[in-house]
Design a protein around this motif. Structure first.
Motif, PDB file in Angstrom:
ATOM      1  N   LEU A  11      62.990-105.897  41.085  1.00  0.00           N
ATOM      2  CA  LEU A  11      62.741-105.612  42.502  1.00  0.00           C
ATOM      3  C   LEU A  11      61.293-105.190  42.728  1.00  0.00           C
ATOM      4  O   LEU A  11      60.649-105.624  43.694  1.00  0.00           O
ATOM      5  CB  LEU A  11      63.696-104.528  42.985  1.00  0.00           C
ATOM      6  CG  LEU A  11      65.177-104.943  43.104  1.00  0.00           C
ATOM      7  CD1 LEU A  11      66.054-103.719  43.286  1.00  0.00           C
ATOM      8  CD2 LEU A  11      65.365-105.925  44.258  1.00  0.00           C
ATOM      9  N   ALA A  12      60.777-104.348  41.828  1.00  0.00           N
ATOM     10  CA  ALA A  12      59.383-103.908  41.967  1.00  0.00           C
ATOM     11  C   ALA A  12      58.411-105.071  41.834  1.00  0.00           C
ATOM     12  O   ALA A  12      57.315-105.048  42.419  1.00  0.00           O
ATOM     13  CB  ALA A  12      59.073-102.840  40.921  1.00  0.00           C
ATOM     14  N   HIS A  13      58.819-106.101  41.093  1.00  0.00           N
ATOM     15  CA  HIS A  13      57.956-107.278  40.883  1.00  0.00           C
ATOM     16  C   HIS A  13      58.125-108.315  41.994  1.00  0.00           C
ATOM     17  O   HIS A  13      57.494-109.375  41.953  1.00  0.00           O
ATOM     18  CB  HIS A  13      58.282-107.897  39.523  1.00  0.00           C
ATOM     19  CG  HIS A  13      57.261-108.861  39.020  1.00  0.00           C
ATOM     20  ND1 HIS A  13      55.927-108.539  38.853  1.00  0.00           N
ATOM     21  CD2 HIS A  13      57.356-110.176  38.653  1.00  0.00           C
ATOM     22  CE1 HIS A  13      55.266-109.585  38.401  1.00  0.00           C
ATOM     23  NE2 HIS A  13      56.113-110.597  38.277  1.00  0.00           N
ATOM     24  N   GLY A  14      58.975-108.016  42.965  1.00  0.00           N
ATOM     25  CA  GLY A  14      59.138-108.928  44.093  1.00  0.00           C
ATOM     26  C   GLY A  14      60.204-109.979  43.914  1.00  0.00           C
ATOM     27  O   GLY A  14      60.213-110.991  44.636  1.00  0.00           O
ATOM     28  N   ALA A  15      61.121-109.764  42.980  1.00  0.00           N
ATOM     29  CA  ALA A  15      62.203-110.715  42.750  1.00  0.00           C
ATOM     30  C   ALA A  15      63.463-110.278  43.502  1.00  0.00           C
ATOM     31  O   ALA A  15      63.596-109.132  43.931  1.00  0.00           O
ATOM     32  CB  ALA A  15      62.500-110.837  41.255  1.00  0.00           C
ATOM     33  N   LYS A  62      52.889 -97.346  38.078  1.00  0.00           N
ATOM     34  CA  LYS A  62      52.357 -97.943  39.300  1.00  0.00           C
ATOM     35  C   LYS A  62      53.419 -98.024  40.383  1.00  0.00           C
ATOM     36  O   LYS A  62      53.154 -97.752  41.565  1.00  0.00           O
ATOM     37  CB  LYS A  62      51.802 -99.340  38.996  1.00  0.00           C
ATOM     38  CG  LYS A  62      51.304-100.082  40.222  1.00  0.00           C
ATOM     39  CD  LYS A  62      50.820-101.473  39.867  1.00  0.00           C
ATOM     40  CE  LYS A  62      50.383-102.254  41.109  1.00  0.00           C
ATOM     41  NZ  LYS A  62      49.944-103.632  40.765  1.00  0.00           N
ATOM     42  N   HIS A  63      54.638 -98.400  39.981  1.00  0.00           N
ATOM     43  CA  HIS A  63      55.705 -98.605  40.957  1.00  0.00           C
ATOM     44  C   HIS A  63      56.620 -97.388  41.089  1.00  0.00           C
ATOM     45  O   HIS A  63      57.640 -97.456  41.770  1.00  0.00           O
ATOM     46  CB  HIS A  63      56.512 -99.853  40.579  1.00  0.00           C
ATOM     47  CG  HIS A  63      55.726-101.127  40.671  1.00  0.00           C
ATOM     48  ND1 HIS A  63      55.485-101.770  41.863  1.00  0.00           N
ATOM     49  CD2 HIS A  63      55.093-101.853  39.715  1.00  0.00           C
ATOM     50  CE1 HIS A  63      54.756-102.844  41.640  1.00  0.00           C
ATOM     51  NE2 HIS A  63      54.502-102.922  40.349  1.00  0.00           N
ATOM     52  N   ARG A  64      56.229 -96.310  40.415  1.00  0.00           N
ATOM     53  CA  ARG A  64      56.969 -95.048  40.499  1.00  0.00           C
ATOM     54  C   ARG A  64      58.449 -95.229  40.185  1.00  0.00           C
ATOM     55  O   ARG A  64      59.324 -94.698  40.879  1.00  0.00           O
ATOM     56  CB  ARG A  64      56.779 -94.418  41.889  1.00  0.00           C
ATOM     57  CG  ARG A  64      55.322 -94.085  42.193  1.00  0.00           C
ATOM     58  CD  ARG A  64      55.154 -93.443  43.544  1.00  0.00           C
ATOM     59  NE  ARG A  64      53.753 -93.122  43.809  1.00  0.00           N
ATOM     60  CZ  ARG A  64      53.304 -92.572  44.934  1.00  0.00           C
ATOM     61  NH1 ARG A  64      54.149 -92.281  45.905  1.00  0.00           N
ATOM     62  NH2 ARG A  64      52.016 -92.316  45.092  1.00  0.00           N
ATOM     63  N   ILE A  65      58.709 -95.999  39.150  1.00  0.00           N
ATOM     64  CA  ILE A  65      60.087 -96.236  38.717  1.00  0.00           C
ATOM     65  C   ILE A  65      60.540 -95.082  37.837  1.00  0.00           C
ATOM     66  O   ILE A  65      59.894 -94.760  36.843  1.00  0.00           O
ATOM     67  CB  ILE A  65      60.198 -97.579  37.966  1.00  0.00           C
ATOM     68  CG1 ILE A  65      59.907 -98.741  38.918  1.00  0.00           C
ATOM     69  CG2 ILE A  65      61.583 -97.733  37.334  1.00  0.00           C
ATOM     70  CD1 ILE A  65      59.857-100.093  38.244  1.00  0.00           C
ATOM     71  N   LYS A  66      61.628 -94.471  38.221  1.00  0.00           N
ATOM     72  CA  LYS A  66      62.233 -93.404  37.431  1.00  0.00           C
ATOM     73  C   LYS A  66      63.611 -93.856  36.964  1.00  0.00           C
ATOM     74  O   LYS A  66      64.312 -94.593  37.665  1.00  0.00           O
ATOM     75  CB  LYS A  66      62.370 -92.120  38.260  1.00  0.00           C
ATOM     76  CG  LYS A  66      61.053 -91.421  38.565  1.00  0.00           C
ATOM     77  CD  LYS A  66      60.399 -90.898  37.290  1.00  0.00           C
ATOM     78  CE  LYS A  66      59.154 -90.054  37.589  1.00  0.00           C
ATOM     79  NZ  LYS A  66      59.500 -88.685  37.988  1.00  0.00           N
TER      80      LYS A  66
END
Length: 339
Positions: free
Chosen positions: A181-185, A300-304
């Motif tokens: 999702l963070a990569h735009g998929a 960068k995408h603040r993924i936790k």
């Protein structure tokens, strides 16, 4: 130091004991373990169904750890005392393709793991833990996050706008959904629980398929993709369900075979694989270099990480039992307070 020892196969044989604190040799780090996270591999090792001939007894299990360097051996240059690090599963796989003997040098079996107050990690296999994550959070990365990252980015070469199928809502699948999702998929998730599908939608997943309500779930995936199928499938189930993954994946698409929850063997129908020209790639986590590429993306995408429950060191058996029931996200065992 206190440690959990697997003295024989079966959870009843995982017992807490007092053992000598290890001393770091040349090139090694002594880590005060802050937290470890559990993966299906850890359960399979205890159950005796994961390379049982390689499992020493007794064994300190669990590969995935985060902690603080408290001592270093001769010649160490990559880390110093006081720095926080992650373990990596494969202690000698640093870059490129793995060697044929990598399973002989895995933490948590056959090498001692992190379900103890202290553990040894070679400096070459250690990775700097993310500054923005606690030890509890960082402990979830070495297998679950890295397997998802490697499958999607290094092997699948995921592009924005493509579609990813994730199976279930365990650690690898949740991380895969977050990264994609963070990569735009676009992400499609399967689960046996409508409640878990609602929880994964809250992360941004638009489409979910209950495979109990839709036993031929691949048909529903095709409907959701206008008959084309997804670009990349992360198959955590294995078994004969691999045939459904083939049908749910587009012509020329990729299946990352990362698990074997429903079986280690598969009666694979070859004609769909041949006609759809499907790439089925076995994934056994990733090299250290991939870990070092992943962490900046997470920052960068603040993924936790999504953590279902954090258990204490004394509650390790309950953590394994929870893993067997099927968590939403990750199960973590906190060993000590982060400095």
């Amino acid at each position: 130091m206190k440690a959990w020892l697997l003295k024989d196969f079966g959870l009843a044989n995982l017992q807490q004991a007092e053992v000598p604190t290890p001393v770091p040799g040349a090139g090694e780090l002594l880590i005060k373990v802050g937290a470890v996270s559990l993966n299906f591999r850890d359960k399979a090792i205890v159950d005796g169904i994961y390379e049982p001939h390689l499992v020493p007894k007794p064994l300190i299990p669990v590969s995935d750890a985060a902690g603080t360097v408290v001592a270093v051996g001769e010649g160490v240059s990559r880390f110093k005392v006081g720095e926080r690090v992650n373990s990596t599963l494969y202690t000698r796989w640093l870059d490129g393709m793995p060697g044929p003997d990598e399973p002989l040098y895995c933490l948590g079996s056959p090498l001692p793991g992190g379900l103890a107050e202290y553990m040894i990690i070679h400096e070459q296999s250690a990775v700097k833990a993310p500054d923005e994550m606690s030890d509890v959070e960082a402990s979830t990365l070495p297998i679950a996050a890295l397997t998802a990252w490697y499958s999607l980015m290094d092997v699948g070469h995921l592009q924005p706008g493509q579609t990813v199928l994730v199976q279930g809502t365990g650690g690898v699948s949740i991380f895969a959904a977050q990264i994609a999702l963070a990569h735009g998929a676009r992400v499609i998730a399967t689960s046996s629980s409508d409640m878990n599908l609602e929880r994964v939608r809250a992360l941004g997943v638009l489409d979910g398929v209950n495979y109990r309500s839709h036993p031929n779930w691949e048909h529903r995936v095709l409907e959701l993709t206008d008959g084309k199928g997804v670009d990349i499938t992360l198959d955590v189930a294995g078994g004969d369900g691999l045939n459904q993954s083939v049908l749910a994946t587009r012509v020329g698409g990729t299946i990352a075979q990362v698990g074997f929850l429903t079986g280690q063997t598969s009666a694979l129908s070859l004609m769909p694989v041949i006609f759809r020209q499907t790439t089925i790639r076995g994934i056994a986590v990733a090299p250290r270099s991939s870990f070092e590429r992943m962490n900046p993306f997470l920052d960068k995408h603040r993924i936790k990480p999504v953590i279902d429950h954090v258990y204490s060191f004394d509650e390790a058996l309950q953590a394994y039992e929870h893993l067997a029931r099927g968590p939403f996200g990750k199960i973590v065992i906190k060993i000590s307070d982060q400095p």
